[in-house]
Motif scaffolding. Structure first.
Motif, PDB file in Angstrom:
ATOM      1  N   HIS A 288      30.873  53.537  50.890  1.00 22.39           N
ATOM      2  CA  HIS A 288      30.444  52.756  49.734  1.00 22.39           C
ATOM      3  C   HIS A 288      31.527  51.712  49.465  1.00 22.39           C
ATOM      4  CE1 HIS A 288      27.676  56.178  48.914  1.00 22.39           C
ATOM      5  NE2 HIS A 288      28.707  56.889  49.336  1.00 22.39           N
ATOM      6  N   VAL A 289      31.220  50.450  49.714  1.00 23.07           N
ATOM      7  CA  VAL A 289      32.194  49.363  49.580  1.00 23.07           C
ATOM      8  C   VAL A 289      32.009  48.728  48.204  1.00 23.07           C
ATOM      9  CG1 VAL A 289      33.056  47.231  50.577  1.00 23.07           C
ATOM     10  CG2 VAL A 289      32.042  48.980  52.060  1.00 23.07           C
ATOM     11  N   LEU A 290      33.057  48.772  47.394  1.00 27.09           N
ATOM     12  CA  LEU A 290      32.970  48.316  46.003  1.00 27.09           C
ATOM     13  C   LEU A 290      33.617  46.945  45.823  1.00 27.09           C
ATOM     14  CD1 LEU A 290      33.839  51.569  44.020  1.00 27.09           C
ATOM     15  CD2 LEU A 290      31.650  50.849  44.990  1.00 27.09           C
ATOM     16  N   ASP A 291      33.169  46.253  44.794  1.00 26.62           N
ATOM     17  CA  ASP A 291      33.744  44.986  44.351  1.00 26.62           C
ATOM     18  C   ASP A 291      34.336  45.234  42.970  1.00 26.62           C
ATOM     19  OD1 ASP A 291      34.267  42.472  43.295  1.00 26.62           O
ATOM     20  OD2 ASP A 291      32.396  41.577  43.993  1.00 26.62           O
ATOM     21  N   THR A 292      35.665  45.354  42.906  1.00 23.90           N
ATOM     22  CA  THR A 292      36.316  45.666  41.627  1.00 23.90           C
ATOM     23  C   THR A 292      36.818  44.419  40.907  1.00 23.90           C
ATOM     24  OG1 THR A 292      38.488  45.991  42.660  1.00 23.90           O
ATOM     25  CG2 THR A 292      37.059  47.924  42.488  1.00 23.90           C
ATOM     26  N   ARG A 293      36.434  43.231  41.361  1.00 24.77           N
ATOM     27  CA  ARG A 293      36.902  41.994  40.739  1.00 24.77           C
ATOM     28  C   ARG A 293      35.814  41.264  39.969  1.00 24.77           C
ATOM     29  NH1 ARG A 293      42.065  41.816  39.657  1.00 24.77           N
ATOM     30  NH2 ARG A 293      43.146  42.925  41.309  1.00 24.77           N
ATOM     31  N   GLN A 294      34.660  41.103  40.585  1.00 26.59           N
ATOM     32  CA  GLN A 294      33.695  40.122  40.113  1.00 26.59           C
ATOM     33  C   GLN A 294      32.989  40.522  38.822  1.00 26.59           C
ATOM     34  OE1 GLN A 294      30.286  37.390  42.330  1.00 26.59           O
ATOM     35  NE2 GLN A 294      31.161  39.126  43.380  1.00 26.59           N
ATOM     36  N   TYR A 295      32.870  41.828  38.570  1.00 27.39           N
ATOM     37  CA  TYR A 295      32.058  42.281  37.445  1.00 27.39           C
ATOM     38  C   TYR A 295      32.870  43.001  36.370  1.00 27.39           C
ATOM     39  CZ  TYR A 295      28.918  41.662  41.406  1.00 27.39           C
ATOM     40  OH  TYR A 295      28.266  41.157  42.509  1.00 27.39           O
ATOM     41  N   ARG A 296      34.157  43.103  36.543  1.00 34.60           N
ATOM     42  CA  ARG A 296      34.976  43.895  35.605  1.00 34.60           C
ATOM     43  C   ARG A 296      35.119  43.183  34.264  1.00 34.60           C
ATOM     44  NH1 ARG A 296      41.224  44.321  37.119  1.00 34.60           N
ATOM     45  NH2 ARG A 296      40.528  45.078  39.146  1.00 34.60           N
ATOM     46  N   ASP A 297      35.314  43.989  33.232  1.00 31.89           N
ATOM     47  CA  ASP A 297      35.686  43.435  31.938  1.00 31.89           C
ATOM     48  C   ASP A 297      37.112  42.904  32.011  1.00 31.89           C
ATOM     49  OD1 ASP A 297      33.327  43.959  30.371  1.00 31.89           O
ATOM     50  OD2 ASP A 297      33.820  46.084  30.516  1.00 31.89           O
ATOM     51  N   ALA A 298      37.421  41.962  31.149  1.00 29.71           N
ATOM     52  CA  ALA A 298      38.759  41.367  31.136  1.00 29.71           C
ATOM     53  C   ALA A 298      39.811  42.423  30.819  1.00 29.71           C
ATOM     54  CB  ALA A 298      38.810  40.245  30.097  1.00 29.71           C
ATOM     55  N   HIS A 299      41.034  42.153  31.245  1.00 29.84           N
ATOM     56  CA  HIS A 299      42.134  43.079  30.970  1.00 29.84           C
ATOM     57  C   HIS A 299      42.307  43.253  29.464  1.00 29.84           C
ATOM     58  CE1 HIS A 299      43.433  41.191  34.927  1.00 29.84           C
ATOM     59  NE2 HIS A 299      43.221  42.459  35.235  1.00 29.84           N
ATOM     60  N   GLN A 300      42.522  44.502  29.064  1.00 32.25           N
ATOM     61  CA  GLN A 300      42.766  44.751  27.643  1.00 32.25           C
ATOM     62  C   GLN A 300      44.193  44.362  27.246  1.00 32.25           C
ATOM     63  OE1 GLN A 300      41.527  48.717  26.680  1.00 32.25           O
ATOM     64  NE2 GLN A 300      40.975  48.190  24.597  1.00 32.25           N
ATOM     65  N   CYS A 301      45.114  44.541  28.193  1.00 32.33           N
ATOM     66  CA  CYS A 301      46.507  44.105  28.017  1.00 32.33           C
ATOM     67  C   CYS A 301      46.904  43.324  29.270  1.00 32.33           C
ATOM     68  CB  CYS A 301      47.420  45.311  27.812  1.00 32.33           C
ATOM     69  SG  CYS A 301      47.151  46.163  26.236  1.00 32.33           S
ATOM     70  N   ALA A 302      48.123  42.807  29.308  1.00 34.86           N
ATOM     71  CA  ALA A 302      48.590  42.057  30.470  1.00 34.86           C
ATOM     72  C   ALA A 302      48.417  42.905  31.731  1.00 34.86           C
ATOM     73  CB  ALA A 302      50.048  41.673  30.280  1.00 34.86           C
ATOM     74  N   PRO A 303      48.078  42.277  32.878  1.00 35.10           N
ATOM     75  CA  PRO A 303      47.683  43.053  34.052  1.00 35.10           C
ATOM     76  C   PRO A 303      48.789  43.845  34.724  1.00 35.10           C
ATOM     77  CG  PRO A 303      47.717  40.710  34.556  1.00 35.10           C
ATOM     78  CD  PRO A 303      47.884  40.834  33.082  1.00 35.10           C
ATOM     79  N   GLY A 304      50.050  43.593  34.392  1.00 36.23           N
ATOM     80  CA  GLY A 304      51.139  44.339  35.015  1.00 36.23           C
ATOM     81  C   GLY A 304      51.310  45.727  34.425  1.00 36.23           C
ATOM     82  N   TYR A 305      52.467  46.340  34.668  1.00 36.58           N
ATOM     83  CA  TYR A 305      52.767  47.664  34.117  1.00 36.58           C
ATOM     84  C   TYR A 305      53.112  47.529  32.642  1.00 36.58           C
ATOM     85  CZ  TYR A 305      52.832  50.071  38.601  1.00 36.58           C
ATOM     86  OH  TYR A 305      52.465  50.637  39.798  1.00 36.58           O
ATOM     87  N   SER A 306      52.443  48.324  31.813  1.00 40.90           N
ATOM     88  CA  SER A 306      52.748  48.313  30.388  1.00 40.90           C
ATOM     89  C   SER A 306      52.167  49.559  29.745  1.00 40.90           C
ATOM     90  CB  SER A 306      52.174  47.068  29.712  1.00 40.90           C
ATOM     91  OG  SER A 306      50.751  47.119  29.680  1.00 40.90           O
ATOM     92  N   SER A 307      52.625  49.807  28.534  1.00 41.92           N
ATOM     93  CA  SER A 307      52.017  50.825  27.680  1.00 41.92           C
ATOM     94  C   SER A 307      51.136  50.086  26.690  1.00 41.92           C
ATOM     95  CB  SER A 307      53.098  51.639  26.956  1.00 41.92           C
ATOM     96  OG  SER A 307      52.519  52.606  26.123  1.00 41.92           O
ATOM     97  N   CYS A 308      49.845  49.999  26.993  1.00 46.37           N
ATOM     98  CA  CYS A 308      48.939  49.163  26.211  1.00 46.37           C
ATOM     99  C   CYS A 308      48.766  49.746  24.806  1.00 46.37           C
ATOM    100  CB  CYS A 308      47.589  49.059  26.905  1.00 46.37           C
ATOM    101  SG  CYS A 308      46.472  47.887  26.122  1.00 46.37           S
ATOM    102  N   PRO A 309      49.074  48.978  23.758  1.00 46.32           N
ATOM    103  CA  PRO A 309      48.981  49.514  22.399  1.00 46.32           C
ATOM    104  C   PRO A 309      47.545  49.584  21.867  1.00 46.32           C
ATOM    105  CG  PRO A 309      49.668  47.229  22.311  1.00 46.32           C
ATOM    106  CD  PRO A 309      49.583  47.587  23.759  1.00 46.32           C
ATOM    107  N   LEU A 310      46.596  48.963  22.562  1.00 46.04           N
ATOM    108  CA  LEU A 310      45.222  48.932  22.063  1.00 46.04           C
ATOM    109  C   LEU A 310      44.493  50.231  22.398  1.00 46.04           C
ATOM    110  CD1 LEU A 310      44.301  45.297  23.171  1.00 46.04           C
ATOM    111  CD2 LEU A 310      45.043  46.055  20.907  1.00 46.04           C
ATOM    112  N   PRO A 311      43.642  50.700  21.513  1.00 52.59           N
ATOM    113  CA  PRO A 311      42.865  51.908  21.822  1.00 52.59           C
ATOM    114  C   PRO A 311      41.894  51.642  22.965  1.00 52.59           C
ATOM    115  CG  PRO A 311      42.075  50.880  19.801  1.00 52.59           C
ATOM    116  CD  PRO A 311      43.325  50.166  20.179  1.00 52.59           C
ATOM    117  N   ALA A 312      41.737  52.642  23.833  1.00 49.39           N
ATOM    118  CA  ALA A 312      40.853  52.488  24.980  1.00 49.39           C
ATOM    119  C   ALA A 312      39.410  52.321  24.523  1.00 49.39           C
ATOM    120  CB  ALA A 312      40.978  53.695  25.905  1.00 49.39           C
ATOM    121  N   ASP A 313      38.739  51.325  25.055  1.00 49.22           N
ATOM    122  CA  ASP A 313      37.346  51.073  24.730  1.00 49.22           C
ATOM    123  C   ASP A 313      36.477  51.804  25.756  1.00 49.22           C
ATOM    124  OD1 ASP A 313      34.799  50.128  24.339  1.00 49.22           O
ATOM    125  OD2 ASP A 313      35.360  48.014  24.282  1.00 49.22           O
ATOM    126  N   PRO A 314      35.705  52.812  25.345  1.00 50.13           N
ATOM    127  CA  PRO A 314      34.941  53.607  26.330  1.00 50.13           C
ATOM    128  C   PRO A 314      33.839  52.825  27.027  1.00 50.13           C
ATOM    129  CG  PRO A 314      34.341  54.218  24.092  1.00 50.13           C
ATOM    130  CD  PRO A 314      35.533  53.322  23.973  1.00 50.13           C
TER     131      PRO A 314
END
Length: 521
Positions: A288-314
């Motif tokens: 099963h070959v997936l496309d993880t770029r074209q349909y994803r929601d925007a990053h909730q925090c900056a795309p690098g390593y971080s401790s995102c302070p925003l609550p996870a949106d289910p």
């Protein structure tokens, strides 16, 4: 495999007529040949005519007129037993690329193919058809690769991969890098030059793909086996989501299609391209070959390593709800012995700070935890027999168990993930002592972490899946040897990785310094 000179000397070219004896172009097959996406009756063949591959307009030095391109499929590398032949048309709108869907072949067989344009003959490539539906083949060998930065090093790993003659090559993205010549590797500078600024326009992307395709090691890897390819981010721009302007996405998608062995059903329409798909190897394996770029929601925090302070949106999704449902439906319906999920970014958790503040990469599935849990629970509910995620992007070899609760060190495995290192991105890399690696210590589900360059060789039988982590000790100069730095196995219906004795990595491999291995080779 015979050389093209031997092929001509043997007089075997007579079966391919010369329709353009006075063609207004030079040697057109400078970018090699490729095949891809095999099924039981055939595969897709690819080439692109480009006598001047790096022409400024991105059109490869070809005339405006369409050019007929003849093709043949044979049962022997000498080209004597022709079983399929035809002619395609290379047109300027698609950069004189050719995508031929070959049908009517026998399942589970090895074939060879070649092209002719005017008086010119292409190199010869090797292809395979998938086994018949319902059959259980004895084995499947897949070479997995990702992340080839032309500026950072030589593509020696592609050459070593080709020498192993796998059944399939799975390319998980970052096939090219869009960055300009001014984007320097931090340690030691660039080994080679992108010969231009950052790719933004269609002509830019065409020239960048053409530059990569001129590399002989990449050409050898394409000619050695059928490819199954999907893009990640650098085929467009680093860490992109669907917020990238449509014009740039459309240019990048078009150039990607023009240079890859994709079926015509993947031909992009503007800023959209159909890349997620499913391939079967009898009942032994489904890919099963997936496309993880074209349909994803925007990053909730900056795309690098971080401790995102925003609550996870289910409700957030990495795949988009349509692709999520397509994957889960396929896992429920087809029931292969080994379900392989080929995708781009790290699936399991990688916490750089296992304390209270979880520090994870937001561009990976760690930034989309609700979507990861939906898929994990989905394959459990579907009764998947053996779930294996194959991952690119990370410029390091990783092996890990997948679990439902990464905060519970006793959480039982529900599958496994094998992430492949880069072909060249990041330069030579370096050795890591597993005894002092904080990422292994702080993430008990992870079992292996290597930071050299290379590829992954997966061997699948009805009873076992074995993953050999191949490394080359340097890419800053050509010709490195390849070694197996670690091996893990999975047994049918038994979840959890098993290290294979004698091949798991030690703190340093004997004589593994780049300088020493250069001297030896």
């Amino acid at each position: 495999m015979i050389s093209r000179r031997s092929f001509l000397a043997a007089g075997l070219a007579s079966g391919l007529p010369s329709l353009v004896p006075s063609a207004a172009f030079g040697e057109p097959f400078t970018l090699g040949v490729a095949c891809g996406d095999p099924d039981p009756g055939g595969f897709v063949l690819w080439t692109r005519l480009a006598p001047m591959p790096l022409a400024e307009d991105g059109l490869g030095g070809m005339p405006e007129a369409p050019v007929p391109v003849h093709w043949q499929v044979t049962t022997d590398p000498a080209g004597k037993d022709v079983v399929r032949r035809g002619v395609g048309e290379a047109v300027r709108d698609w950069a004189h690329s050719v995508h031929v869907e070959v049908t009517g072949l026998l399942p589970g067989r090895e074939y060879w193919y070649r092209f002719k344009a005017g008086p010119y003959l292409s190199p010869i490539g090797r292809a395979l058809t998938a086994p018949a539906p319902g059959s259980v083949p004895r084995s499947l060998r897949i070479a997995v690769c990702s992340c080839a930065n032309y500026q950072h090093g030589y593509f020696t790993a592609y050459a070593r991969m080709a020498q192993e003659r796998p059944d399939l090559v799975l390319n998980l993205g970052d096939y090219i890098y869009e960055q300009g010549s001014d984007h320097l590797l931090t340690l030691g500078g660039n080994v080679r030059d992108h010969e231009g600024a950052e790719a933004v326009t269609l002509a830019d992307y065409r020239r960048r793909h053409a530059l990569y395709k001129t590399d002989p090691d990449l050409q050898a890897a394409h000619a050695a086996a059928p490819w199954v390819a999907v893009m990640d981010d650098h085929e467009v721009v680093n860490n992109w989501t669907n917020l990238i302007p449509a014009e740039r996405r459309g240019a990048a998608f078009r150039a990607y299609y023009e240079h890859m062995p994709l079926r015509p059903s993947a031909r992009p329409g503007g800023p959209a391209i159909q890349l997620y798909r499913r391939l079967h190897w009898g009942n032994l394996a489904a890919l099963h070959v997936l496309d993880t770029r074209q349909y994803r929601d925007a990053h909730q925090c900056a795309p690098g390593y971080s401790s995102c302070p925003l609550p996870a949106d289910p409700s957030r999704s990495m795949l988009g709800l349509d692709q999520e449902q397509w994957l889960l439906d396929g896992l429920r319906r087809f029931g292969a012995r080994w379900e392989l999920i080929g995708q781009q970014v790290f699936f399991g958790q990688r916490d750089r700070d296992p304390g209270l503040d979880r520090v994870v990469r937001q561009d990976a599935w760690d930034g989309y935890t609700a979507a990861r849990l939906r898929l994990s629970e989905g394959w459990i509910e579907a009764g998947v027999r053996n779930a294996v995620v194959l991952t690119g992007d990370v410029h390091a070899h990783w092996a890990g168990n997948l679990v439902l609760d990464y905060d519970d060190p006793d959480s039982r495995p529900i599958g496994a993930e094998f992430a492949v290192t880069s072909i060249s991105s990041g330069g030579d890399g370096h050795d890591i002592d597993p005894a002092t690696d904080p990422l292994l210590a702080g993430n008990p589900h992870l079992r292996l972490h290597l930071r050299r360059r290379g590829y992954l060789m997966i061997q699948i039988t009805p009873s076992t899946l074995t993953a050999d982590f191949k490394i080359v000790p340097y890419v800053s100069t050509p010709g490195a040897p390849v070694v197996t730095a670690g091996t893990f196995a999975l047994h049918d219906r038994i979840r959890g990785l098993i290290p294979v004795a004698g091949t798991t990595p030690s703190p340093r491999h004997p004589d593994s310094s780049a300088a020493e291995l250069r001297r030896q080779s």
